[in-house]
Every structure is written in C-alpha cells, then in structure tokens.
Design a protein around this motif. Structure first.
Motif, PDB file in Angstrom:
ATOM      1  N   UNK A   1      -7.277   6.936  11.494  1.00 13.19           N
ATOM      2  CA  UNK A   1      -7.420   7.876  12.601  1.00 13.19           C
ATOM      3  C   UNK A   1      -7.131   7.234  13.960  1.00 13.19           C
ATOM      4  N   UNK A   2      -6.903   5.914  13.973  1.00 10.58           N
ATOM      5  CA  UNK A   2      -6.561   5.246  15.227  1.00 10.58           C
ATOM      6  C   UNK A   2      -5.170   5.614  15.701  1.00 10.58           C
ATOM      7  N   UNK A   3      -4.356   6.168  14.822  1.00  9.12           N
ATOM      8  CA  UNK A   3      -3.031   6.602  15.242  1.00  9.12           C
ATOM      9  C   UNK A   3      -3.089   7.899  16.021  1.00  9.12           C
ATOM     10  N   UNK A   4      -1.980   8.322  16.620  1.00  8.52           N
ATOM     11  CA  UNK A   4      -1.955   9.612  17.331  1.00  8.52           C
ATOM     12  C   UNK A   4      -2.342  10.759  16.400  1.00  8.52           C
ATOM     13  N   UNK A   5      -2.979  11.764  16.945  1.00  5.83           N
ATOM     14  CA  UNK A   5      -3.477  12.878  16.131  1.00  5.83           C
ATOM     15  C   UNK A   5      -2.379  13.614  15.359  1.00  5.83           C
ATOM     16  N   UNK A   6      -1.166  13.835  15.910  1.00  7.81           N
ATOM     17  CA  UNK A   6      -0.126  14.475  15.082  1.00  7.81           C
ATOM     18  C   UNK A   6       0.176  13.685  13.811  1.00  7.81           C
ATOM     19  N   UNK A   7       0.102  12.368  13.888  1.00  7.95           N
ATOM     20  CA  UNK A   7       0.332  11.553  12.696  1.00  7.95           C
ATOM     21  C   UNK A   7      -0.823  11.725  11.719  1.00  7.95           C
ATOM     22  N   UNK A   8      -2.034  11.825  12.234  1.00  4.22           N
ATOM     23  CA  UNK A   8      -3.175  12.074  11.352  1.00  4.22           C
ATOM     24  C   UNK A   8      -2.981  13.382  10.593  1.00  4.22           C
ATOM     25  N   UNK A   9      -2.484  14.400  11.289  1.00  2.63           N
ATOM     26  CA  UNK A   9      -2.247  15.687  10.635  1.00  2.63           C
ATOM     27  C   UNK A   9      -1.180  15.571   9.562  1.00  2.63           C
ATOM     28  N   UNK A  10      -0.109  14.840   9.846  1.00  4.17           N
ATOM     29  CA  UNK A  10       0.984  14.707   8.887  1.00  4.17           C
ATOM     30  C   UNK A  10       0.566  13.864   7.686  1.00  4.17           C
ATOM     31  N   UNK A  11      -0.140  12.757   7.926  1.00  2.00           N
ATOM     32  CA  UNK A  11      -0.580  11.893   6.830  1.00  2.00           C
ATOM     33  C   UNK A  11      -1.548  12.638   5.924  1.00  2.00           C
ATOM     34  N   UNK A  12      -2.474  13.374   6.501  1.00  2.00           N
ATOM     35  CA  UNK A  12      -3.544  13.998   5.731  1.00  2.00           C
ATOM     36  C   UNK A  12      -3.156  15.343   5.141  1.00  2.00           C
ATOM     37  N   UNK A  13      -1.994  15.846   5.511  1.00  2.00           N
ATOM     38  CA  UNK A  13      -1.627  17.181   5.020  1.00  2.00           C
ATOM     39  C   UNK A  13      -0.476  17.122   4.027  1.00  2.00           C
ATOM     40  N   UNK A  14       0.668  16.595   4.435  1.00  2.00           N
ATOM     41  CA  UNK A  14       1.878  16.812   3.644  1.00  2.00           C
ATOM     42  C   UNK A  14       2.647  15.553   3.294  1.00  2.00           C
ATOM     43  N   UNK A  15       2.251  14.394   3.736  1.00  2.00           N
ATOM     44  CA  UNK A  15       3.090  13.226   3.466  1.00  2.00           C
ATOM     45  C   UNK A  15       2.351  12.178   2.655  1.00  2.00           C
ATOM     46  N   UNK A  16       1.731  11.228   3.320  1.00  3.91           N
ATOM     47  CA  UNK A  16       1.295  10.013   2.622  1.00  3.91           C
ATOM     48  C   UNK A  16       0.276  10.302   1.524  1.00  3.91           C
ATOM     49  N   UNK A  17      -0.810  10.982   1.852  1.00  5.56           N
ATOM     50  CA  UNK A  17      -1.839  11.208   0.835  1.00  5.56           C
ATOM     51  C   UNK A  17      -1.356  12.181  -0.236  1.00  5.56           C
ATOM     52  N   UNK A  18      -0.424  13.067   0.121  1.00  3.51           N
ATOM     53  CA  UNK A  18       0.123  13.988  -0.881  1.00  3.51           C
ATOM     54  C   UNK A  18       1.041  13.273  -1.852  1.00  3.51           C
ATOM     55  N   UNK A  19       1.572  12.103  -1.460  1.00  2.00           N
ATOM     56  CA  UNK A  19       2.503  11.382  -2.325  1.00  2.00           C
ATOM     57  C   UNK A  19       1.834  10.947  -3.619  1.00  2.00           C
ATOM     58  N   UNK A  20       0.578  10.514  -3.544  1.00  2.00           N
ATOM     59  CA  UNK A  20      -0.116  10.086  -4.750  1.00  2.00           C
ATOM     60  C   UNK A  20      -0.324  11.225  -5.726  1.00  2.00           C
ATOM     61  N   UNK A  21      -0.759  12.373  -5.232  1.00  2.00           N
ATOM     62  CA  UNK A  21      -0.929  13.547  -6.098  1.00  2.00           C
ATOM     63  C   UNK A  21       0.410  13.984  -6.670  1.00  2.00           C
ATOM     64  N   UNK A  22       1.452  13.940  -5.849  1.00  2.00           N
ATOM     65  CA  UNK A  22       2.784  14.321  -6.319  1.00  2.00           C
ATOM     66  C   UNK A  22       3.256  13.412  -7.446  1.00  2.00           C
ATOM     67  N   UNK A  23       3.036  12.101  -7.320  1.00  2.00           N
ATOM     68  CA  UNK A  23       3.502  11.182  -8.353  1.00  2.00           C
ATOM     69  C   UNK A  23       2.777  11.415  -9.674  1.00  2.00           C
ATOM     70  N   UNK A  24       1.470  11.634  -9.620  1.00  2.00           N
ATOM     71  CA  UNK A  24       0.732  11.924 -10.853  1.00  2.00           C
ATOM     72  C   UNK A  24       1.254  13.210 -11.485  1.00  2.00           C
ATOM     73  N   UNK A  25       1.544  14.220 -10.667  1.00  2.00           N
ATOM     74  CA  UNK A  25       2.085  15.468 -11.199  1.00  2.00           C
ATOM     75  C   UNK A  25       3.486  15.275 -11.768  1.00  2.00           C
ATOM     76  N   UNK A  26       4.283  14.443 -11.118  1.00  2.00           N
ATOM     77  CA  UNK A  26       5.658  14.228 -11.568  1.00  2.00           C
ATOM     78  C   UNK A  26       5.703  13.534 -12.930  1.00  2.00           C
ATOM     79  N   UNK A  27       4.879  12.522 -13.148  1.00  2.00           N
ATOM     80  CA  UNK A  27       4.881  11.785 -14.427  1.00  2.00           C
ATOM     81  C   UNK A  27       3.678  12.199 -15.273  1.00  2.00           C
ATOM     82  N   UNK A  28       3.239  13.441 -15.111  1.00  2.00           N
ATOM     83  CA  UNK A  28       2.050  13.911 -15.805  1.00  2.00           C
ATOM     84  C   UNK A  28       2.126  13.765 -17.330  1.00  2.00           C
ATOM     85  N   UNK A  29       3.295  13.965 -17.971  1.00  2.00           N
ATOM     86  CA  UNK A  29       3.339  13.767 -19.428  1.00  2.00           C
ATOM     87  C   UNK A  29       2.976  12.356 -19.862  1.00  2.00           C
ATOM     88  N   UNK A  30       3.279  11.356 -19.023  1.00  2.00           N
ATOM     89  CA  UNK A  30       2.899   9.986 -19.364  1.00  2.00           C
ATOM     90  C   UNK A  30       1.386   9.842 -19.400  1.00  2.00           C
TER      91      UNK A  30
END
Length: 743
Positions: free
Chosen positions: A254-283
């Motif tokens: 949260x030390x970064x600018x607030x727009x970056x906090x919104x992007x990280x916490x909504x659609x980019x960095x933290x979403x990447x982990x969920x996306x990867x698990x969904x992408x290789x879900x059969x494994x």
C-alpha cells in the motif's frame, strides 16, 4: 472473426507500445518527456481503450460460440528441443482480457488527475502501461514457459510501482519485501515447470494434463515426484495471490500510489495467481491431496485476512487485508472443485475492490491538503469522519462497494460469495463454517471502515482545531456532572496521542487520547463542545475532480450490475455458459446442487446474508456516527460487563492490529535469523577459513623475525653452535639405534 483472432496479439502490444517511448524518453530526454506528459497520458488511455474494445469483441465471439483459437510460432528449434511462443484465445482468456482492460482503463483515467502534481508523472504512466501489457501477455500465453516470462515481468513492474516513491524508506522497504517474498514462490514455480517438462517433454497446457493422466494411470511416474512438482507449481500462486503463509507483502504494498493499489488488488498481480490455478486446473485436479491442500490454504487465508482487517486504522491497509480474505475465498472454491464460482467471484470482486481502492484514493487526495502530505495521517481513519457530507459521490460509490463486499443483494459480490458459502457447506461442514463466519467478519470490518470514514463529524478538527480550549462534559452513572478544560498545548499533546498507537478497540480510541479514556471509562457519557465562533475557521475536504469521479461512477455501475450474470435468469446464457466451455460437464459436479429458480436462490442465500446483518449491526454499535458538537455518547450501565467486554475486545484488537503476530515472527526467525546466520558464517570465514592460512603466515613471519636476531656476525659462534647441534643429533641417532636385549 478469423481476422480478429489472427491479430489478437495486438491487445497486449498496444499498452506496451506506449510504455517503451515513455520510459526511454524519461531516461534520455527527461525535459521533453515531462513537457509532453499530458500527451503521453492521453495516448496511453487511448491505446488501452482500443485494447479494451478488441477484448470485448473477442469476448462476444466466445459468447456466441466462437472456436478456441491457438497460434504458435517457433522461437528456438533444435533436433531434440523445440520452443514455441504464441497466444491462446478461449473463454477464460476472453474474460480476463475484459477484466484487465476495463479496470486498467478506469485506473488510467483516474491516475491522470490523481498523479497530476507528481514530478514523475510520465514515468508513472510508462510503468503503468508496461504493467498492463505484462498482465495481458500473461493472460493470452498458451504454455507454461511463456506464462513464466510474463509472470516475472508482472513481478518486476509491481516492484517498480510499489516503490515508485522510493525516496520514502517505507516504500523502498515495501517493494523489496514484495519482490523477495514473490521470489520464494516464483522459484518453486520455475522448479515445478521444469519438473513437468522433464516428465512430459512439453509446456503446452492441454498436452501436459493428458500426458500426466496417462502416466499416473500406468504408474509411469512416481507419485511423490508428481506431488512435489504440483506443490512447487502451486507455490507461485500462493505468493502472487497473497495466500498464507506468503501473504506478508500485500499490506505493505500500500506504500505505492493508490491507483496502483487498485490495479494490483483488482485485476493484475493478485489475480494472476488465481488465473494460473484455473488455467492448469486439470493438473491440480489429478491429485486429490493437492486439491485438499488448496482448499485448506484458501480457507485459512480467508479467515486470517478477515481477522487482520478488523482493527486496522490505515484505510488502504484494511482494504488490502480484505483482498487477502477474498482471494482466500477464490482459492477455497478452486480447491473444492467449484471452478466456475471461483472465477465468477474473481470478476465481481475485481470491480468492487477497484471501486473501493479508487474511492479510498479520492479520500486520501482530499485529506492530504488538510493533514499534510503524510501517508500516516492522510490514510488514518481515526482522523476522518463525516466525509460523505463533503464528498457525496465518493461516499455513495464507496458505500456501494461496501455493500457488495459485505454480500448484500443485489450487489455483485453477493451472487458469487453466496455460492462459495453454499458449495463449501456441501463439500465440508468445516469449510462451510469458515466461509460463513468470514462473511460476517467481512460485513463488520467493511462497515467499520465506511462508518469511521464517511459518517459522524470530521474528527481532524479535534486535532487541528484553532480553538484555545476544549471543554469535556461528562455525566457519571449517578447523574453527577463534571467538566474539564484543556489548553491549546494540551490539545496538541492529545492529538499526538490520537495519531499514535491506541490500545482500545472501541470507538473512543478514535476520539481522544489514552489519558481521556481513563476519565470516561468511569462515566456514562461524553460531550465535546467548541465555541461557535471558531467553527468558521475549520478546514474541510472537498470532492475530487471529474476525472477521478468518472471511474468511480463507472465502476459503481459495474459493481451494481455485473453480478446479475450469475443469477438464475441468466444462468446458462452468459457467465456459466462461457466458463463451462473450458471443462467438460463432469468437472462441474456442483452445478446440479445450484438452484435454478429465484425462490430457491433466495432461500439458499439466507445463511450468508443472515450472518452479514449481525456484522453490520455490531459495526454500527461500536462505530456508529458520533456528532461531537451536539450529542452524548453512552456506553452501557453495567461496569462488570463493560470490563469483560473491553478485555475480550482488546485481545482481538491486539491480534488484528499486530497482523496476527506473523510479521513479528518472520522478522525474528527469518530476517534476524538470516542476519545472525550470515554474521556467524562471516565470523567462521574470517577466523577459520581465512584464519588458518593467515595464522601460518604470521607464525612464519614471527619465526623468521626471531631467528634474525640470533645472528651475531662471529664465525666462531656459528661453528660452535653447528658442532653442538651435530653432536646432539649423533647422540639421538645412537640412542634410538641401541637394541634392547631380550630377557
């Protein structure tokens, strides 16, 4: 349609083409780049808007039954090795493209105003474009190796953006903490990818799952090796999506600018982990033990994040722990095989959390001119209150986001969270209780944040008041009235205590100092009065500009309506139809338990909504709006009950305020432990590894120096010493050679 698929690679290329000239211009032509900063901002917004338009077209093609499109081109070709890059367009990709581009565009429009006074305005937009391009490249990647490349680029961009204000020691430490913590998970991810390549000989998703299932069926690979590879692969999403125990970087981000906090916490960095698990879900689905591990990590993360959000005073930090908790919901849903619901919650949560973070940025932007440009004060909810009167649009949209995260219908997160609670209950009563209780905690801490920030009176005037005195009137249990007057110096002293650490969990911790707490704990009520002629000199916040309010309104509309794609009326037409195309119907075995009509849906929603209302009620009781200038505050009449309540609340407060003490233990065990180990290794290297040869050399030096002084320069002395040594040597030889007769 074929033309659209053929040029889908343009989607990530557009923001990338904007980032390169901005970054290079900032390095080599800083003056010219700064003079064109608004031009670069408009170009960035336009290019990402075009990418959003293309993403919506791809999304519509998938809705109408368009085929899955794969395109590859060779990068490295060898006799025994061939590496291909390309892109993949399928339902999961189309959904994520829309999510990233819509939230990214709103954040860019918002940032144009929010960062307008920053000297590094152009550099910020260069980093922001590269961040969006990296995430879009990750989303369309057709194999694990390409995902890993963009995975690391996302991590690098997050490092640059979290530490954007690197002159602040806290920001520099936060970006290093995020980078190092994610390196732990990313190293495991790399080992897992290499392990699967060694077993299957491919990085492609479809071939990986098919080959692995064949090898497991014929015992062609060891179960321990496969389990280890899948576990290592899962460690990447654990770190990137802030799952326990690698969650510690997220609040400090949260030390970064607030727009970056919104992007990280909504659609980019933290979403990447969920996306990867969904992408290789059969494994993951191939091994039930790993699925069980995923569900437990998700459940623990959801509950832990909710408890740590209860007592945070920093507005953005509270939202960060909320993100951690909601990511735990998604991971739990994936672990119990509710793939569709997990992605549905990813979508609804992304728009709601982007709205909340941008709303918090609007609040911080308005508070900074009053309290000074200090994150510790401008983000402290203890110094806010009553902002809805001065910032009505921000207050209304933040309230919508609060209702959504709390699971109140018809807002977005209600539809997805309710289904996660229902599926968890069907899978295991333990997970059902965890998700149900966490839903109540979520409603509590979200309304706590809203009430402290937007309702009541503006508390900063209690700290920065221009009054010469403050009069505190108190009414005791026996009806006796008391009053005390404090000077301006005493008020300044109290303000320093207010902004410091408070040991109380209830509302008085945000009103007055610890000294005053001791005074009103013995009494029933408290009134703070000011001379009326000083009220004119108070400073109040103002509503943000139109460029910041437009994204709030748009995201508010998304928050209000996006969840409707999951209601029974739309089921089978949009969200569920799209998500189900990725797997066969046999993989969605929970779908048969989902109600298909309105009455059953609302009946099943009673438990999740029912626990939300007690959480809201408790938040209102503890943090209800207080008007210091006109209203008494009553805290109950039974002293014994009050003491018990305070003791139990303080235990919860300390647990939450100190982040469940996890950071402290990490500091003791990891940070200090590693430093101690390094100091010990340095000492061993210095005194043992280097000490032995250095000691021999020093000994030779001293021996040589000592023998130098034995020389007197007289030949007779040298002959005498030589003959004496020869004689002694002969005697030693003779004595050792004398044979002892046997008896």
């Amino acid at each position: 349609m074929e033309f659209l698929y053929k040029y889908a690679w343009i989607v990530p290329f557009l923001p990338f083409s904007a980032s390169v000239p901005i970054v290079l211009g900032s390095l080599f032509f800083p003056g010219a780049t700064k003079s064109l900063r608004r031009t670069w901002a408009l170009i960035s917004i336009f290019l990402l808007s075009v990418a959003m338009f293309l993403s919506f077209n791809l999304f519509l093609q998938q809705i109408t039954g368009g085929p899955i499109h794969r395109y590859f081109w060779s990068w490295i070709i060898n006799k025994k090795f061939s590496l291909e890059l390309g892109y993949l367009i399928d339902p999961l990709t189309s959904i994520m493209l829309v999510l990233v581009t819509t939230v990214g565009t709103m954040v860019m429009i918002y940032s144009d105003n929010y960062m307008s006074h920053d000297k590094a305005y152009a550099r910020f937009f260069g980093y922001l474009n590269f961040f969006n391009a990296s995430m879009l490249g990750l989303v369309i990647s057709p194999n694990l190796l390409q995902i890993y490349i963009f995975w690391e680029l996302v991590g690098m961009c997050s490092y640059l953006l979290i530490g954007f204000w690197f002159m602040r020691p806290s920001a520099a430490n936060a970006c290093q903490k995020a980078f190092i913590t994610n390196r732990v998970g990313d190293f495991g991810l790399l080992l897992g990818i290499l392990g699967f390549y060694w077993v299957t000989g491919s990085f492609e998703f479809q071939y990986l799952s098919e080959k692995l299932n064949e090898l497991i069926a014929v015992d062609g690979v060891g179960s321990f090796f496969v389990t280890s590879c899948i576990f290592l692969l899962f460690s990447g999403p654990v770190a990137k999506s802030a799952q326990f125990p690698l969650h510690v970087w997220l609040p400090d981000a949260m030390e970064g600018p607030t727009p970056i906090s919104a992007l990280i916490h909504a659609a980019t960095m933290v979403a990447a982990g969920i996306f990867l698990v969904a992408r290789v879900f059969p494994l993951f689905r191939a091994l039930p033990s790993i699925m069980n591990l995923i569900s437990w990590i998700g459940g623990i993360t959801a509950l832990l994040g909710a408890t740590m959000a209860l007592a945070q005073k920093d507005l953005k930090r509270g939202l960060a722990y909320s993100t951690m908790s909601q990511l735990g919901y998604m991971m739990l849903a994936l672990g119990i095989d509710s793939y569709q619901i997990a992605l549905f919650h990813l979508i609804t949560h992304a728009y709601s959390k982007a709205l909340l973070f941008l709303g918090s940025g609007s609040v911080i932007h308005s508070m900074e001119p009053i309290v000074g440009y200090c994150p510790g004060k401008s983000q402290n909810m203890a110094l806010m209150g009553g902002l809805r009167k001065y910032m009505p649009i921000t207050g209304i949209t933040f309230f919508w986001g609060t209702l959504s995260l709390s699971g109140i219908p018809p807002f977005a997160c209600f539809w997805s969270k309710d289904q996660i609670v229902g599926d968890s209950k069907l899978y295991s009563p333990i997970f059902g209780w965890i998700t149900w209780f966490t839903a109540g905690l979520t409603a509590f801490y979200m309304f706590r944040m809203y009430l402290l920030t937007f309702e009541g009176d503006f508390r900063i005037n209690l700290v920065n008041s221009y009054n010469n005195h403050i009069i505190l009137y108190s009414t005791s249990m026996w009806g006796e009235e008391e009053s005390r007057t404090f000077s301006k110096a005493r008020v300044d002293s109290m303000s320093n205590q207010i902004t410091g650490r408070n040991n109380s969990f209830s509302k008085q911790a945000f009103k007055i100092s610890n000294k005053i707490e001791e005074f009103f704990k013995k009494n029933r009520g408290l009134v703070v009065t000011y001379p009326l002629f000083y009220k004119e000199s108070f400073v109040y916040p103002k509503e943000s500009g139109k460029a910041m309010l437009l994204p709030l309104v748009v995201l508010g509309i998304f928050t209000l309506f996006v969840g409707l794609i999951g209601v029974p009326f739309f089921r089978g037409r949009m969200s569920y139809e799209i998500l189900s195309q990725w797997f066969t119907s046999s993989m969605n075995h929970f779908d048969e338990n989902h109600p298909d009509n309105w009455s059953e849906s609302f009946t099943d929603a009673i438990p999740s909504v029912g626990i939300a209302f007690p959480g809201i009620l408790m938040a209102y009781v503890l943090y209800r709006p207080v008007h210091f200038l006109s209203q008494d505050v009553h805290y109950g009449t039974n002293p014994k009950i009050r003491i018990i309540s305070d003791q139990s609340i303080n235990v919860i407060y300390n647990w939450s305020y100190h982040r469940a003490y996890i950071d402290r233990y990490y500091d003791i065990i990891l940070t200090r432990g590693v430093r101690k180990l390094a100091e010990t290794s340095h000492s061993f290297d210095q005194w043992a590894i280097d000490g032995i040869p250095n000691g021999v050399a020093i000994l030779a030096l001293f021996v040589g120096e000592g023998m130098r002084y034995l020389g007197g320069g007289r030949i007779s002395s040298y002959i005498f010493v030589s003959l004496f040594c020869i004689l002694i040597s002969i005697l030693i030889v003779l004595i050792t050679n004398i044979s002892i007769p046997s008896i």
